[in-house]
Design an enzyme around this catalytic site. Structure first.
Site, short mmCIF file in Angstrom:
data_model
loop_
_atom_site.label_atom_id
_atom_site.label_comp_id
_atom_site.label_asym_id
_atom_site.label_seq_id
_atom_site.Cartn_x
_atom_site.Cartn_y
_atom_site.Cartn_z
N GLY A 1 0.28 -7.49 -4.62
CA GLY A 1 -0.38 -8.58 -5.00
C GLY A 1 0.35 -10.00 -3.68
CG ASP A 40 -24.78 5.36 1.74
OD1 ASP A 40 -23.80 6.26 2.19
OD2 ASP A 40 -24.54 3.84 1.62
N GLY A 59 -33.11 7.44 6.08
CA GLY A 59 -32.91 8.66 6.03
C GLY A 59 -30.69 8.52 6.28
CD GLU A 70 -0.05 1.24 -1.46
OE1 GLU A 70 1.12 1.28 -0.98
OE2 GLU A 70 0.01 -0.24 -1.32
CB CYS A 102 4.48 -4.25 -3.81
SG CYS A 102 5.57 -5.83 -2.28
CE1 TYR A 103 3.46 -11.75 -8.47
CE2 TYR A 103 2.38 -9.74 -9.72
CZ TYR A 103 2.62 -11.31 -9.58
OH TYR A 103 2.66 -12.39 -9.97
CE LYS A 130 -21.67 5.18 4.47
NZ LYS A 130 -22.34 4.11 4.23
CG HIS A 143 3.09 -1.28 0.53
ND1 HIS A 143 2.13 -1.95 -0.90
CD2 HIS A 143 4.07 -2.28 1.23
CE1 HIS A 143 2.30 -3.27 -1.00
NE2 HIS A 143 4.00 -4.11 0.17
#
Ligand code: XMP
Length: 525
Positions: free
Chosen positions: A59, A239, A236, A183, A86-87, A381, A181
């Protein structure tokens, strides 16, 4: 019976890191359901979520600031593993008796972490051995503060040259803190570390896969909808197509897909979309021919936001009329995805009843007396793409450039007229056709033509013309929040310009838009 895909679950308590959603995606890619909720959710909400493990995100705040965010101490007493990043690591340290101070050396970028003590989180995970004979990890750091005193019952696991406590652990309680990090892709073994935490330490089962997600959604739709009928706003796009196919698998012909031709679509778009989905997938598509209705309502309107609103409102009116026509229809389906939910500021999916202000239906369909069903609401997505591939959608749908709900309405500057729409459709189609021919369509993120309602002189043969101007726009972007204009080859621009001026009556000049976002938005309006 399908497997319960939510049986194993990781909760991320979000302290506002720009990387939080990346952690969620990584955990899901590993195969475990994961959600991020705000750091200050209540004990009851934590219990309701029933996580197998908790990750405290990074954060922007400093733990040393008065009133900086703290997590509820409750999480340290419920016997589940915790990983602080981290934070997240620093507040865990402070809340469990350690001390953090502002470092005089910020550490930002690549770092080499030396593993000094064995720890289950890193067992057999490393990027090599250093001259001291210790395992090392190549990681990404981004921090100003650092721990200077360990919390009670924690051990130092790893250090960097700037950070004595780069990794800390309480193996007994299964509490781990990493200053880097894991990630981000810059941390080369980051996914392995997260996978170790989720699989071995939290003992999660890997239930979250494309196949199980599809089975679960279809099952869930059947249980919810029972014998009712469903109306879907179908454009179309990816989603709404995936939503339609999932519903079709679940309830077959009880799904009514409504495709509205508002006169603002691209060349042949309505026919090609309807033919493709009804022939290939057997979708039940109702086409609403509404060009006159939209164009008449838009007469005299020049303000872009007013145009958007008008177009959106007519969509809603049409859906309302359709829902009344078929009394068995009890549900309205929408292709809302997880990022739409996050962008609208709602963190918990389970608690969110808000309807997305969906571009294609242009606002909250309050008038519609149907219950809302959003089968993609928990998905990113890229998860939707994987499902689309699994359901057999081909590349022409998967990799089609995004097209805004208000369509050509925001690509004709100022007042919209049918004559302008027809000219723009033909110019746009030439541009896209040439992009395909030169294998560039899939390299640009979005490309289209824009109609400029200004006249300019051209001399063709012996005839002087005083006709309209077309601008071409092609951009490269990852997230559509920022974008670079695409450096298309001159010979392609030349060909497109020649073709448009020669083949589209009413165009005297073609220009190429070389503006980046920011400041210039992708659409001109
Ligand atoms: P801008 O123009 O804001 O566009 O840089 C970013 C992305 O959003 C799309 N866009 C819209 N999509 N309704 C939509 O459904 C809209 O009103 C709208 N405005 C912009 C745009 O095409 C691009 O992909």
């Amino acid at each position: 019976m399908t497997k319960n895909i939510y049986a194993s679950r990781i909760l991320i308590l979000d302290f506002g890191s720009q990387y939080t959603q990346i952690i969620v995606r990584r955990i899901r890619e590993i195969g475990v359901y994961c959600e991020s909720l705000k750091w200050n959710i209540t004990e009851k909400e934590i219990n309701d979520f029933s996580p197998n493990g908790i990750i405290l995100s990074g954060g922007p705040e400093s733990v040393t600031e008065l009133n900086s965010s703290r997590v509820s101490n409750y999480i340290f007493n419920i016997g589940i593993p915790i990983l602080g990043i981290c934070y997240g690591m620093q507040i865990m340290a402070v809340q469990l008796g350690g001390v953090v101070e502002i470092s005089n050396k910020r550490e930002f970028g690549y770092a080499n972490v030396e593993i000094i003590e064995n720890c289950e989180l890193f067992d057999n995970i490393s990027d090599g051995i250093n001259k001291n004979g210790n395992y090392i990890l190549d990681v990404w750091m981004s921090h100003g503060d650092k721990i200077i005193k360990l919390p009670i019952d924690f051990k130092k696991v790893a250090s960097t040259t700037n950070c004595l406590y780069a990794v800390i652990a309480n193996d007994k309680k299964k509490f781990y803190g990493v200053q880097f990090h894991p990630e981000v892709t810059h941390t080369s073994k980051g996914v392995n570390i997260l996978a170790r935490f989720v699989k071995k330490i939290c003992k999660c089962n890997l239930c979250w896969t494309t196949t199980t997600i599809v089975d679960d959604i279809i099952n869930d739709l059947r249980n919810k909808i029972k014998n009712d009928y469903v109306l879907l706003a179908f454009s179309g796009g990816i989603d709404s197509s995936v939503t339609a196919l999932l519903l079709h698998h679940a309830i077959g012909d009880k799904l009514f897909c409504v495709f509205v031709d508002n006169g603002l679509l691209r060349l042949n778009e309505a026919k090609e979309t309807i033919d493709f989905f009804s022939k290939k997938f057997g979708l039940n598509i109702i086409k609403i021919q509404a060009e006159d209705r939209f164009l008449n309502a838009l007469i005299g309107i020049t303000d872009p936001e007013e145009k958007r609103k008008k177009i959106g409102n007519i969509f809603i009116e049409i859906f309302n009329e359709e829902s009344i026509k078929y009394p068995n229809i009890k549900w309205l389906a929408q292709g809302t995805i997880y990022s739409d939910v996050i962008e609208s500021g709602f963190s918990s999916i389970k608690k969110t009843h808000t309807i997305k202000s969906h571009h294609n239906v242009g606002g909250l369909p309050k008038k519609i007396k149907l219950s809302l069903i959003e089968p993609l609401k928990t998905l990113f997505k890229d998860e939707v793409y994987k499902i689309a591939i699994k359901l057999g959608l081909s590349n022409n749908v998967l990799y089609k450039h995004p097209f805004p709900g208000p369509g050509l309405g925001i690509r004709i500057l100022g007042e919209i007229k049918k004559e302008y729409c027809d000219i723009l459709r033909r110019a746009d189609s030439i541009f896209i056709e040439e992009l395909y021919k030169s294998n560039l369509y899939n390299k640009v993120s979005q490309a289209f033509a824009v109609f400029l309602p200004i006249c300019s002189v051209a001399v063709m043969g012996d005839t002087r013309k005083y006709d309209w101007v077309i601008s071409l726009r092609a951009v490269k972007t990852i997230d559509f929040m920022t974008a670079h204009w695409y450096q298309l080859p001159y010979n392609l621009l030349n060909k497109v310009s020649n073709r448009i001026i020669n083949e589209v009556t009413g165009i005297s000049r073609v220009v190429y838009d070389i503006s980046g976002k920011p400041p210039s938005t992708i659409e001109w309006e």
